[in-house]
Every structure is written in C-alpha cells, then in structure tokens.
Scaffold this motif. Structure first.
Motif, PDB file in Angstrom:
ATOM      1  N   ASP A 106       2.264  44.242   1.128  1.00  0.00           N
ATOM      2  CA  ASP A 106       0.794  44.873   0.795  1.00  0.00           C
ATOM      3  C   ASP A 106       0.294  43.847   0.347  1.00  0.00           C
ATOM      4  N   VAL A 107       0.789  43.474  -1.204  1.00  0.00           N
ATOM      5  CA  VAL A 107       0.647  42.832  -1.747  1.00  0.00           C
ATOM      6  C   VAL A 107       0.470  41.714  -1.418  1.00  0.00           C
ATOM      7  N   ALA A 108       1.381  40.743  -1.117  1.00  0.00           N
ATOM      8  CA  ALA A 108       1.618  39.553   0.105  1.00  0.00           C
ATOM      9  C   ALA A 108       0.852  39.224   0.688  1.00  0.00           C
ATOM     10  N   GLN A 109       0.719  40.354   1.962  1.00  0.00           N
ATOM     11  CA  GLN A 109      -0.206  40.237   2.752  1.00  0.00           C
ATOM     12  C   GLN A 109      -1.686  39.566   2.407  1.00  0.00           C
ATOM     13  N   LYS A 110      -1.613  40.455   1.218  1.00  0.00           N
ATOM     14  CA  LYS A 110      -3.331  40.447   0.663  1.00  0.00           C
ATOM     15  C   LYS A 110      -3.199  39.354   0.802  1.00  0.00           C
ATOM     16  N   MET A 111      -2.478  38.121  -0.537  1.00  0.00           N
ATOM     17  CA  MET A 111      -2.660  37.197  -1.142  1.00  0.00           C
ATOM     18  C   MET A 111      -2.814  35.984  -0.130  1.00  0.00           C
ATOM     19  N   TYR A 112      -1.774  36.161   0.799  1.00  0.00           N
ATOM     20  CA  TYR A 112      -1.568  35.215   2.144  1.00  0.00           C
ATOM     21  C   TYR A 112      -2.771  35.399   2.639  1.00  0.00           C
ATOM     22  N   GLU A 113      -3.519  36.566   2.861  1.00  0.00           N
ATOM     23  CA  GLU A 113      -5.154  36.729   4.072  1.00  0.00           C
ATOM     24  C   GLU A 113      -5.526  35.731   3.105  1.00  0.00           C
ATOM     25  N   ARG A 114      -5.529  35.790   1.574  1.00  0.00           N
ATOM     26  CA  ARG A 114      -6.568  35.363   0.885  1.00  0.00           C
ATOM     27  C   ARG A 114      -6.488  34.205   1.077  1.00  0.00           C
ATOM     28  N   HIS A 115      -5.203  33.371   1.071  1.00  0.00           N
ATOM     29  CA  HIS A 115      -5.129  31.919   0.200  1.00  0.00           C
ATOM     30  C   HIS A 115      -4.834  30.914   2.313  1.00  0.00           C
ATOM     31  N   THR A 116      -4.603  31.947   3.256  1.00  0.00           N
ATOM     32  CA  THR A 116      -5.467  31.388   4.537  1.00  0.00           C
ATOM     33  C   THR A 116      -7.348  31.025   4.282  1.00  0.00           C
ATOM     34  N   ILE A 117      -7.484  32.010   4.634  1.00  0.00           N
ATOM     35  CA  ILE A 117      -9.164  32.346   4.880  1.00  0.00           C
ATOM     36  C   ILE A 117      -9.741  31.785   4.024  1.00  0.00           C
ATOM     37  N   VAL A 118      -9.475  30.999   2.273  1.00  0.00           N
ATOM     38  CA  VAL A 118      -9.855  30.422   1.639  1.00  0.00           C
ATOM     39  C   VAL A 118      -9.672  28.535   1.755  1.00  0.00           C
ATOM     40  N   THR A 119      -8.158  28.417   2.321  1.00  0.00           N
ATOM     41  CA  THR A 119      -8.241  27.761   2.824  1.00  0.00           C
ATOM     42  C   THR A 119      -8.919  26.274   3.366  1.00  0.00           C
ATOM     43  N   GLN A 120      -9.386  27.859   4.803  1.00  0.00           N
ATOM     44  CA  GLN A 120     -10.133  27.487   6.250  1.00  0.00           C
ATOM     45  C   GLN A 120     -11.714  27.298   5.521  1.00  0.00           C
ATOM     46  N   PHE A 121     -12.076  27.958   5.106  1.00  0.00           N
ATOM     47  CA  PHE A 121     -13.140  27.403   4.358  1.00  0.00           C
ATOM     48  C   PHE A 121     -13.602  26.345   3.534  1.00  0.00           C
ATOM     49  N   LEU A 122     -12.791  25.893   2.890  1.00  0.00           N
ATOM     50  CA  LEU A 122     -12.709  24.839   2.267  1.00  0.00           C
ATOM     51  C   LEU A 122     -13.155  23.677   2.979  1.00  0.00           C
ATOM     52  N   VAL A 123     -11.685  24.115   4.326  1.00  0.00           N
ATOM     53  CA  VAL A 123     -11.776  22.711   4.662  1.00  0.00           C
ATOM     54  C   VAL A 123     -12.730  22.955   5.483  1.00  0.00           C
ATOM     55  N   LEU A 151     -15.979  23.192   4.558  1.00  0.00           N
ATOM     56  CA  LEU A 151     -16.945  22.029   3.941  1.00  0.00           C
ATOM     57  C   LEU A 151     -16.436  21.165   3.606  1.00  0.00           C
ATOM     58  N   GLY A 152     -15.001  20.479   4.764  1.00  0.00           N
ATOM     59  CA  GLY A 152     -15.295  19.104   4.152  1.00  0.00           C
ATOM     60  C   GLY A 152     -14.237  18.710   3.711  1.00  0.00           C
ATOM     61  N   VAL A 153     -13.760  19.990   2.867  1.00  0.00           N
ATOM     62  CA  VAL A 153     -12.210  19.270   1.410  1.00  0.00           C
ATOM     63  C   VAL A 153     -10.931  19.334   2.069  1.00  0.00           C
ATOM     64  N   ASP A 154     -10.504  17.590   2.074  1.00  0.00           N
ATOM     65  CA  ASP A 154      -9.104  17.853   2.684  1.00  0.00           C
ATOM     66  C   ASP A 154      -8.015  18.604   2.265  1.00  0.00           C
ATOM     67  N   THR A 155      -7.139  18.966   3.876  1.00  0.00           N
ATOM     68  CA  THR A 155      -6.178  19.734   3.984  1.00  0.00           C
ATOM     69  C   THR A 155      -5.552  20.089   2.059  1.00  0.00           C
ATOM     70  N   GLU A 156      -5.132  19.584   2.044  1.00  0.00           N
ATOM     71  CA  GLU A 156      -4.582  19.401   0.982  1.00  0.00           C
ATOM     72  C   GLU A 156      -5.398  19.928  -0.548  1.00  0.00           C
ATOM     73  N   THR A 157      -5.875  19.219  -0.801  1.00  0.00           N
ATOM     74  CA  THR A 157      -6.439  19.967  -1.792  1.00  0.00           C
ATOM     75  C   THR A 157      -8.206  21.550  -1.469  1.00  0.00           C
ATOM     76  N   ALA A 158      -8.075  21.323  -0.633  1.00  0.00           N
ATOM     77  CA  ALA A 158      -8.615  22.949   0.057  1.00  0.00           C
ATOM     78  C   ALA A 158      -7.130  23.843  -0.334  1.00  0.00           C
ATOM     79  N   THR A 159      -5.578  23.724   0.405  1.00  0.00           N
ATOM     80  CA  THR A 159      -4.631  24.134   0.268  1.00  0.00           C
ATOM     81  C   THR A 159      -4.546  24.919  -1.552  1.00  0.00           C
TER      82      THR A 159
END
Length: 115
Positions: free
Chosen positions: A61-78, A80-88
């Motif tokens: 449960d904790v891992a899935q929540k963190m993974y979803e947050r990581h994935t969604i926030v990365t997509q959001f930053l990308v 906005l124009g942030v490169d994938t490596e920095t966004a990740t």
C-alpha cells in the motif's frame, strides 16, 4: 524509497534480494541491511529463508502510493518543460513532502490533459 524500490523491482523480477536493492539504489550492503531490518520489524516486508524479499499488504500500500506520486509528479514536471532526468530526480524529493490535496490537484490536471 526502499519500499518503492522493492515494488519496482518486483514488477520486473519475482525474486528481489537485498543485493538487488543496493545495486538499484546505489547503496552499500550495510545500509540496505539496516533498512531491510527496519522494514521487516515494521511489518512492511517479509524475507524468506533464501533472502527473497516480498512486500506485505501494508508495505505494498505504501509503495504503490509512493510510486504513483513519483510517476504523476514526474509527468507533471515534464509537461511543464522540465527534462525527464531532472523531473524524475525532483519528483523523488517532492513525493515525500507534498500534501494529499496538492497531489490530488496535480493528478487531476495530468489525467485531464491525457484525454
């Protein structure tokens, strides 16, 4: 981060071991060993007699929540124009501190722009 790493590794390999976690994260054996002990004591993981690590329901449960947050926030930053490596890298930092309210707004934004 350890739970998320175990979750990611288990998606690609059914047998996750401490050495796999250390290699993936770039951490030393003693660091991983200590974390595994804490996660096991907290009932987030199980370790069998062969050293294979699996997530408990609580750990998943904790891992899935963190993974979803990581994935969604990365997509959001990308988006906005942030490169994938920095966004990740930045998403990894943000995912631990962002409020549920802010995350839900970002998730809603990302999902509405996928259509």
């Amino acid at each position: 981060m350890y739970l998320e790493t175990i979750y990611v590794l288990s998606k690609h390999n059914s047998a996750v071991r401490a050495i796999d976690i250390g290699e993936y994260m770039g951490y030393s054996k003693p660091s991983v060993s200590r974390a595994v002990g804490l996660l096991k004591a907290g009932d987030y993981i199980n370790v069998d007699h062969d050293g294979h690590i699996t997530l408990t329901d609580a750990g998943r449960d904790v891992a899935q929540k963190m993974y979803e947050r990581h994935t969604i926030v990365t997509q959001f930053l990308v988006s906005l124009g942030v490169d994938t490596e920095t966004a990740t890298e930045d998403a990894c930092k943000i995912e631990h501190d962002i409020s549920d309210k802010s995350f839900d707004a970002i998730k809603k934004y990302i999902e509405s722009n996928k259509k």
